[in-house]
Design a protein around this motif. Structure first.
Motif, mmCIF file in Angstrom:
data_model
loop_
_atom_site.group_PDB
_atom_site.id
_atom_site.type_symbol
_atom_site.label_atom_id
_atom_site.label_comp_id
_atom_site.label_asym_id
_atom_site.label_seq_id
_atom_site.Cartn_x
_atom_site.Cartn_y
_atom_site.Cartn_z
ATOM 1 N N ASP A 1 1.280 -8.187 0.825
ATOM 2 C CA ASP A 1 2.528 -7.724 1.353
ATOM 3 C C ASP A 1 3.824 -8.519 0.932
ATOM 4 N N LEU A 2 5.070 -7.648 1.420
ATOM 5 C CA LEU A 2 5.585 -8.530 0.732
ATOM 6 C C LEU A 2 6.481 -9.152 2.096
ATOM 7 N N SER A 3 6.259 -8.857 2.825
ATOM 8 C CA SER A 3 6.961 -9.601 4.749
ATOM 9 C C SER A 3 6.664 -11.010 4.993
ATOM 10 N N ASN A 4 5.126 -10.954 3.910
ATOM 11 C CA ASN A 4 4.719 -12.611 4.678
ATOM 12 C C ASN A 4 5.258 -13.070 3.391
ATOM 13 N N LEU A 5 6.200 -12.781 1.996
ATOM 14 C CA LEU A 5 7.001 -13.746 0.823
ATOM 15 C C LEU A 5 8.128 -14.210 1.138
ATOM 16 N N ALA A 6 8.025 -15.214 1.113
ATOM 17 C CA ALA A 6 9.842 -15.344 0.978
ATOM 18 C C ALA A 6 9.672 -16.784 -0.050
ATOM 19 N N ILE A 7 11.384 -16.323 -0.760
ATOM 20 C CA ILE A 7 11.774 -16.518 -2.473
ATOM 21 C C ILE A 7 12.225 -18.139 -1.859
ATOM 22 N N VAL A 8 12.540 -19.611 -2.495
ATOM 23 C CA VAL A 8 12.334 -20.741 -2.331
ATOM 24 C C VAL A 8 13.927 -20.622 -3.288
ATOM 25 N N ASP A 9 14.172 -21.981 -2.333
ATOM 26 C CA ASP A 9 15.665 -21.834 -2.026
ATOM 27 C C ASP A 9 16.238 -23.066 -3.421
ATOM 28 N N ALA A 10 17.261 -23.765 -3.378
ATOM 29 C CA ALA A 10 17.424 -25.388 -4.505
ATOM 30 C C ALA A 10 16.761 -26.464 -3.610
#
Length: 103
Positions: A65-74
């Motif tokens: 599910d997309l709610s269980n994912l977070a993008i990684v920043d720099a």
């Protein structure tokens, strides 16, 4: 609605059995709200042998599910995604650093 997570984004899993693992998004299904991440949420699929492929027990990445994912920043930390207008283009940016994700 604009997609906060897209194919090719580096993400980290926030919840579930693979919490803490990271990978790259292989595909996104916006209608179902799910994404397939390489090396995450693996399941064994039994396939029959054919003339072109070897059969057996093959691991396959299942949708998460997309709610269980977070993008990684720099900085390598999970972050939320926001949108802003730069010039005449709508771009995504990381909420933690303010850096633009899209070029």
């Amino acid at each position: 609605m604009a997609a906060k997570l897209r194919k090719g984004d580096k993400v980290v899993v926030l919840a579930g059995k693979d919490k803490g693992k990271s990978g790259t998004i292989a595909s996104v299904d916006p209608k179902a709200g799910k994404a397939v991440v390489d090396g995450v949420n693996m399941a064994i699929r039994h396939t029959r042998q054919t003339q072109t492929s070897q059969g057996g027990r093959l691991p396959k990445a299942m949708p998460i599910d997309l709610s269980n994912l977070a993008i990684v920043d720099a900085n390598g930390k999970p972050t939320r995604v926001g949108f802003k207008i730069e010039g005449d283009k709508k771009v995504r940016f990381a909420k933690t650093t303010g850096d633009v994700i899209d070029a």
